[in-house]
Design a protein around this motif. Sequence first.
Motif, short mmCIF file in Angstrom:
data_model
loop_
_atom_site.label_atom_id
_atom_site.label_comp_id
_atom_site.label_asym_id
_atom_site.label_seq_id
_atom_site.Cartn_x
_atom_site.Cartn_y
_atom_site.Cartn_z
N GLU A 1 2.29 1.87 -3.31
CA GLU A 1 1.27 2.33 -4.25
C GLU A 1 0.92 3.79 -4.02
O GLU A 1 0.70 4.55 -4.97
CB GLU A 1 0.02 1.46 -4.16
CG GLU A 1 0.18 0.17 -4.94
CD GLU A 1 -1.05 -0.70 -4.87
OE1 GLU A 1 -2.17 -0.16 -4.89
OE2 GLU A 1 -0.88 -1.94 -4.78
N ILE A 2 0.89 4.15 -2.73
CA ILE A 2 0.60 5.57 -2.42
C ILE A 2 1.69 6.44 -3.03
O ILE A 2 1.44 7.48 -3.65
CB ILE A 2 0.53 5.80 -0.91
CG1 ILE A 2 -0.73 5.12 -0.36
CG2 ILE A 2 0.50 7.28 -0.57
CD1 ILE A 2 -0.83 5.14 1.15
N LYS A 3 2.92 5.97 -2.88
CA LYS A 3 4.07 6.73 -3.36
C LYS A 3 3.98 6.93 -4.87
O LYS A 3 4.23 8.02 -5.40
CB LYS A 3 5.34 5.96 -3.04
CG LYS A 3 6.56 6.86 -2.80
CD LYS A 3 7.71 5.98 -2.35
CE LYS A 3 8.76 6.75 -1.62
NZ LYS A 3 9.76 5.79 -1.05
N HIS A 4 3.61 5.83 -5.57
CA HIS A 4 3.60 5.92 -7.04
C HIS A 4 2.25 6.27 -7.61
O HIS A 4 2.02 6.12 -8.79
CB HIS A 4 4.07 4.57 -7.62
CG HIS A 4 5.44 4.21 -7.19
ND1 HIS A 4 6.56 4.91 -7.59
CD2 HIS A 4 5.89 3.25 -6.34
CE1 HIS A 4 7.62 4.38 -7.02
NE2 HIS A 4 7.25 3.37 -6.25
N PHE A 5 1.34 6.71 -6.74
CA PHE A 5 0.00 7.02 -7.24
C PHE A 5 0.08 8.20 -8.20
O PHE A 5 0.62 9.24 -7.86
CB PHE A 5 -0.93 7.32 -6.07
CG PHE A 5 -2.37 7.22 -6.43
CD1 PHE A 5 -3.00 5.97 -6.46
CD2 PHE A 5 -3.10 8.36 -6.78
CE1 PHE A 5 -4.32 5.89 -6.80
CE2 PHE A 5 -4.42 8.26 -7.14
CZ PHE A 5 -5.05 7.01 -7.13
N PRO A 6 -0.44 8.04 -9.40
CA PRO A 6 -0.35 9.12 -10.39
C PRO A 6 -1.16 10.34 -9.92
O PRO A 6 -2.30 10.19 -9.47
CB PRO A 6 -0.96 8.49 -11.64
CG PRO A 6 -1.77 7.34 -11.15
CD PRO A 6 -1.15 6.87 -9.89
N LYS A 7 -0.52 11.45 -9.97
CA LYS A 7 -1.14 12.64 -9.39
C LYS A 7 -2.35 13.13 -10.18
O LYS A 7 -3.30 13.65 -9.62
CB LYS A 7 -0.10 13.77 -9.34
CG LYS A 7 0.56 13.80 -7.98
CD LYS A 7 1.04 15.19 -7.71
CE LYS A 7 1.48 15.27 -6.27
NZ LYS A 7 2.34 16.36 -5.99
N ASP A 8 -2.28 12.90 -11.45
CA ASP A 8 -3.38 13.42 -12.26
C ASP A 8 -4.62 12.56 -12.21
O ASP A 8 -5.70 12.92 -12.66
CB ASP A 8 -2.93 13.60 -13.71
CG ASP A 8 -2.29 12.31 -14.21
OD1 ASP A 8 -2.23 11.32 -13.42
OD2 ASP A 8 -1.88 12.26 -15.38
N GLY A 9 -4.48 11.38 -11.69
CA GLY A 9 -5.67 10.50 -11.54
C GLY A 9 -6.00 9.75 -12.81
O GLY A 9 -6.78 8.82 -12.79
N ILE B 1 0.84 -1.20 0.00
CA ILE B 1 0.00 0.00 0.00
C ILE B 1 0.87 1.25 0.00
O ILE B 1 0.65 2.19 -0.77
CB ILE B 1 -0.94 0.00 1.23
CG1 ILE B 1 -1.98 -1.12 1.06
CG2 ILE B 1 -1.63 1.35 1.40
CD1 ILE B 1 -2.86 -1.30 2.26
N GLU B 2 1.90 1.23 0.85
CA GLU B 2 2.81 2.39 0.93
C GLU B 2 3.41 2.70 -0.42
O GLU B 2 3.44 3.83 -0.87
CB GLU B 2 3.93 2.08 1.92
CG GLU B 2 3.62 2.58 3.33
CD GLU B 2 4.82 2.43 4.23
OE1 GLU B 2 5.61 3.39 4.33
OE2 GLU B 2 4.98 1.33 4.82
#
Lengths: 537, 770, 72
Positions: free
Chosen positions: C62-70, C59-60
Amino acid sequence: MMVKNKRIPYYFGIALFIIEVSFGIWMAHWNHFVPGDAVSRVANAYYVLFSHDPHLGAIGFVWNPLPSLLMIPILLLTPLCKALASEGIAGIILTSLFAAFTAVLLFKSLLRRKQPFLFSFAIVLLFSFNPFLFLYGANGMSEMLFIYFIMFCVIAFVDWMDEKRSVASMIMIGFALALAFLTRYESILFGAALALSLLIIIWSKRNKEEAAVYGITYTYNKWEASEWLALLPVIYTGIIWIVLNWVIMGDGLFFLRSNYSNLAQSEGLSKNPTIGPVIGHYGATLLFVLERSIPFLLPLLTILMIRIIRRRVFSAGFLCLILLVLSIPVMQIYMLDKGASYGWLRFFVYPFVITLAWLPYELQKLKEQAKHLYILGGCVTLILLSASAYATGYAMNNERLAPEEYQAIHYNQSPTYFSNRLSLHIADDLDQLLHKHKHASLLVDSFNGFQIILDMKQTNQLIITSDLDFKKKLNNPVKEKVTYILIPKPEGVATLNAVNEHYKNFYYKGADFAKLDKTYDDQWRLYRVVNPEKGKR
Amino acid sequence: MKRFGWKKNKTLSNIEAAVTSKTEEIQQLTIENEETKRRLQLHLQASQEEIAASYERIEKALNEDPQKWTLIKQQIQKKSDHQATFFPHLRIGERLLLLGIITAKQLNQSLKEQQIHGGRLGDIVVRLGYVSADQLKQIIDQSFQRLLLGELLVRSGYLSREELDEALHYQESVGGDIGEILVAMGLITPNQLTEALASQNQTGRLITYDKNVVLKAKLPETVARKFKALVIRHSVDQCIIAVESLLNEEELHRLAKIVDAPITQVLASPWEMELLWDQVYQEELLHESTEKLKNEQPENSASQTFTLTQIIVMIVIGIVIAAALMWNWFYTLVFINIIIQLMYFSMTVTKFVMILYGTKENAQIRFSKQQIQSIDERELPMYTILVPMYKESNVIPQLVRNLNRLDYPKNKLDIRLLIEKDDVEAQEVIQSLHLPYSFQMIIIPDGQPKTKPKACNYGLIRARGKYVVIYDAEDRPDPDQLKKVFLAFQQSPDNTACIQAKLNYFNSKQNLLTKFFTQEYSNWFELLLPGIMQMNIPIPLGGTSNHFKTDMLKKLGAWDPYNVTEDADLGIRLYKQEYSTRVVDSRTLEEANSQFRNWIHQRSRWIKGYMQTWLVHMRHPIRLHRELGIKGFWGAQFMLLSSPLLPMLNPIFWSLLIIWYMTHAGWIPAFFPGIIYYLAAVQLILGNFLFIYTNIAGTYWVVHELYRKKENWLSYSLVRYALLTPIYWGMMSIASIKALWQLIRKPFYWEKTEHGFDQERYDTTKSSSL
Amino acid sequence: MSTSLSTKLIRKTFIKLHSDNKQLDLQILAIKNELDRIRAKYEQDMRNLQTTQEHLNQIEKEIKHFPKDGSK
C-alpha cells in the motif's frame, strides 16, 4: 356428592358390622346356637391366653391358625366379659368384621370401576344379605375370613390383568394368598389356579404385543419373576407351617395326620347316609357338587352374558375366571370321591365370591364398549343376584343339601343347642367342685371339651391338651397327681378323644386308678383318680 | 517343573526384550523431540526476523519518499468513520511506526520485550520511553473503534464468515456468550478468543510470565478470589494483573489501593487462569479443601474420630456393663438382648414403612419427554461437573464419551476432571486425548488426607457452574439428566439444595455379586430413598450423581475430606440447615463391583463411614436433637445405624439359632423372656422374609418400570436371585466387622474401589439379550 | 531349597520388569504428548507470525502504491 359417596362404603361397612354382630350375639346368647367349629377356634385362642401355662403354641396345629390368632386381641377383654369366650362371641365379632371388610372392598371396587352409585349399592346389598353370607358373617366360622382374602386376591388379579398398579397388585395377591392359606387349605387349589392364570395372561400378552420384540427367554423370565412375586408369601407360609409342625409337634405334616385332623374326622364318612353313596362314584359326586353349587353359580351367567355381548368369550381373561371358579369345586369333587370330605354347603360358596369380585371389571368394560346394552346388563345382574339369594336360602333350608345351615335355622331342635346347654350345666357343676377343692386338678381333652372349658371359671385348675405336660399327666395320672378326669361318651368324633384313645373302654368301665364320680346325661362322665396301690392295702 | 520354568523364562525374556526396546525408543524419541523443538524454534526465529526486517523495510521505504509519508500520516490521522481504503485496521505498533513516532528499531526492541515479559505493546513503548503516555492515549482514542467480537475474529482470519453465522444461529437457540460458543463448537481456541477479547477491549493479552516473579508478587488469596485477579508483575510504577474478564473502574480503583500502584490488566483464558491459580495459590486451595470444614465447623468434621467425651462415655458404659455382668451376668445379658431386639424390630418396621412410601408415584420428580423438549436452552445456567478419579486412566476414554452424550449446551458445561498429582498416567492420557475445551483437568496437589471429598472440594472452589454435580469416572448418566435436574430445581422450593439421581448398574449380568448389588441399589434408589424423602428425614446421599446448587453447597462447607462417606455426612448436614433433597427420575449407570475382595473393601469403607458420621454428629446428642427435630433425629439414627449395626448383630443371632438347634442348650431360650421371645420369633420368621420379599418386589418393580418404558438393560431373571439374599447378608456381616476394626485402627484410610475390569463384555445396555 | 529360592528370584524380577515396562509405556506417552504440545504451540505462533507478516506485506504494498497527490 362425590366426596360423600367415597365415604358411604365405610358407613355401610360399619352398619353391616353392627347388624351382623347383633344377629350373631342373638343367636349365641339367647338361642344358645354357635357352630362347634366356631367355638373350637375361639377356644384355641383362649388357651393361648388363659390356660395355666400361656404360650402361643397352644393355638394348636390342626386347624389353620389365623382366625384364632386374630381372636387373641379380642379375647384380651375376656376378664371383663366372660361371654366373649364362653359363647364364642369373639369369633362372631371377627367374622362380622370381615363381613364388613368384604362388603366395603366390593363396594369400593364397584365405584372405582365407575359403576353408578345406587347400582353398586344394590349389588353390595344383594351380596352381603345373601342368606349364606349373612349367616357366615355372624357365626364365627373361618369362611368369612377366607372369602375376604379370596375376594382381595381376585380384585388384585383383575387389576393386574387390566394393568392398573401392576406391581402393587401382585404384592397384594401374594399377601392375600398367604393369609388365605393361614385360614383354609382350599387356598392351595385356588392358588394353583391363580398361578396358572398368571401364565395364561402373560402368554396371551406376549402373543399380542411382545412376540416380535422379545425372545421366549424374556417372557419366561418375566413369567417366573411374576410367579415369585405372587406366590412366594404363600409358599413361604406353607414351609413355615410345616416347619413349625415339625419343630413343635415332631411331624411336619402333623396338621394332616394327627388324630384330630379333618382327614381323621372324615374317616367315619362311609357310614354317612348322604355322603356314603357318593364315595367312589364319579357321576354321583358330580351331581352332588352341582346340586349344591347351582345357587352360587348363577352370577357367573351374568359375566357369560356380558362376554357374549362384548364378543370376548374365548379370551384369556375369561379362561382365567373359569379356572378360578372351578378350582375349589374340583378339589371337592376329588375329595368327595375319595371319601375325604363332608361336602358341607359352605365348601361350594367360593364361585359366588370369585364371580362377584370379578364383576366390577366386566361391568366397566361393558359400560365402555356397549353403552346401550349396559342397562340391560345391569338389570340381568341384579335379577341373577336376587335369584342366587333366593336359591341359596332355599338350599339352606333343606336338611339334605345343607345340614349345618338347616340346623342353624332350626336351632332349637339342633343337637348343638342341646349339647351347649349340657356343657353349661357341666361347667357349672365342675366349677363348684373345683372351687371346693382348691388343690384339685381336672384333666380334659379340649378336642371335645372346649365348650365346657370356655364355660368354666376355674380354668387354672384344668389340664388341657395344649399344656406342655398333658401327655405326661395322661400317661400317669396317679403319679402326676391328677384329681379328676372328664371324658365324653365314645361316639362319632368323640372316639378320637385322647383319654378314650389311650385307655380303651375308659368311659364305660373306668380303670383301676379311676372311680366313676358322676355321669352327665349319658354324654359325659367324671372320674376321680385314686391310688390303686393304696386301695389294695 | 522344568517345562514350567522354561515357559516362565520365556515370558521373562519377552518382557525384558520389550523393556530394552522401549528404553531405546524413549532415547530415540527424546532426541527427536529435542531436534524438532530446535528446528521449530529456528523456524519461528526466522519468521520473527523476517517481520523485523519488514518493519525496517517499511521504515526505509517511508524515509525514501518524505512527501508521500506526510500524506500517509495525514491519511492515518484522519479519523475514519467509514471503512478506510488504505491501511485498514492497523495495529498499534504499525500505527506508531507509520506515524513516525517510533523507529523500526524501537518497535522491534519493544516486540522483543513483549515476548519476554508479556503485556501490552502500547504500555511497553511508554515504559521504554519511546512515547509518552498521553501521546499514546491520544493516538489510540483517535484510531480504534470497537468491533463485534465475531467480526474481529473473522478479520483476524481465525474464523470464516459461514462459521460465524452458524455459531450466531446456535446462540439464538441456546443463549450464552458467543465467544464461549465458538470455543465449545471447536471453531476457535480459547487462546484465540482471549486474544480477540483483548484487542476488542484494547487491553493486553497474557503472553508469558515468570513464575518466580508471580509467586513473589502474589496477593492474599481472599483478595485474589474476590477480584478474580492474579498479579503477574508488581513494580513501584505499575502492577500487571491477569484477569478472565475485565474489572470495572470501581474494582480497579479498590484493587489499586490495595496494591498501591496503578494497575494494568491483561486478559487470560479461563484455562490459563486455572493453571496460574493452581501454581500461585495451590497451598491456599489445598488448605481450604482440606481444612475449611474442620476450621469453620469443627463440630461437623470427622478429622477426629472419637472426642474425649465420647471416649469417656464409652469407657463409662463399658464399666457399667462390666459391673452389671459381675453383679448378675444373666440379667444383664437378657437386658441387653431385649434392647437389641427392640431396636432390631423397630428398624425392620421402619424400613418397611419407608418402602411403602417409596412406591408412591410422586415420590420421585418425574418429567415427560415433552417437558424436556420444551426447555428454552437459553435459560439453562452454567453447569459444573466434577469427576474425581484416581488411577483409573483406563476408563477415561469411556468417561469422555459418556459426558459428551449429555444433552446440554456444551458452552454451558464446566467439566472438571480431578486428577491426583501422583496419578501421572491419567494426566498423560488426558493430554493425549485432546479433549474438547469444556473439559478441564485439575490436578489435585499431594497432601493428607488424600480422599475423594478433598478432590471434590478442590475442584469446587473455582467451579463456574450455578449447579454442580459429581460423577465417578465410570458413570453413565442418562443424557437428559442435567436438564431434568434443571427442571426439578425450578419446580422445587427454594430450600432444595440437592437433587439426587438414581444409581444403578450396567453389569448386572456379570456374576452373582453384581446381581446382588444391582438388586440392592434398585431397592435403595428406586424405593427406599424416595420413601425417606417422602417422610422428610435426613438422607444419606448416593456417592455420585448428586446435583447441588453451588452457592448453597459452598455455604454449607462442602464435603468433609476426613469422612470416608462424605455423601452420607453431607445429607445430615443439609438437613441440619433445613435444606431439602429430592430424587429425580433419571438414572446414572455405574459399574458394580464384581470381585468379592474388592466388594468387601468397598462395603467396609461405606460402613465405616456411616459409623464415623454417626460418631461425628452424636458428639452432642442433645444439640443434634435440637437441630434435627424429633423426626430428623430418629431418622438419622435409623439411617446411620441400621446399615452398620444390622449386619454386625446378625451373625450373633444366627449362631444362637444354630447352636439352639444343634444342642438344645437351655440357656438360649432363657435369654428371650416372655414377649421378647415372640418378638424375636416374628423377627426371624416374618422380618427376614419381608426383607427378602421387598428385595424381590423392589427388583421386579424396577425391571417392570423399565419394561414399560421399553428399556431392557435389566432382566426379569434378576428377580429370582433375590431368593439368595441371605448370602449377601453374610457378606455384609463380614464387611461390617472389618469396618469396625478399621474404624478403630485407621479411620481415614480410603479403601479404593477398582473399576473397569471388563466393561464391554458384561454391559447389559449394549448386548441386550433379545 | 535352591529351586524355591530361584523361583522367588524369578518372580521378583518378573514383577520389577512388569512395573518397569508400564513405567516406560507411560514415559513414551509423556514424550509423545510433549511433542504434540510443542507442535501445537509452534503452529499457533507460526500462524500469528504469518498473519502479521501478511499484514506487513499488505502495508508495504500500500505504501508503494500510495497515490502521491493524496486525492482518490
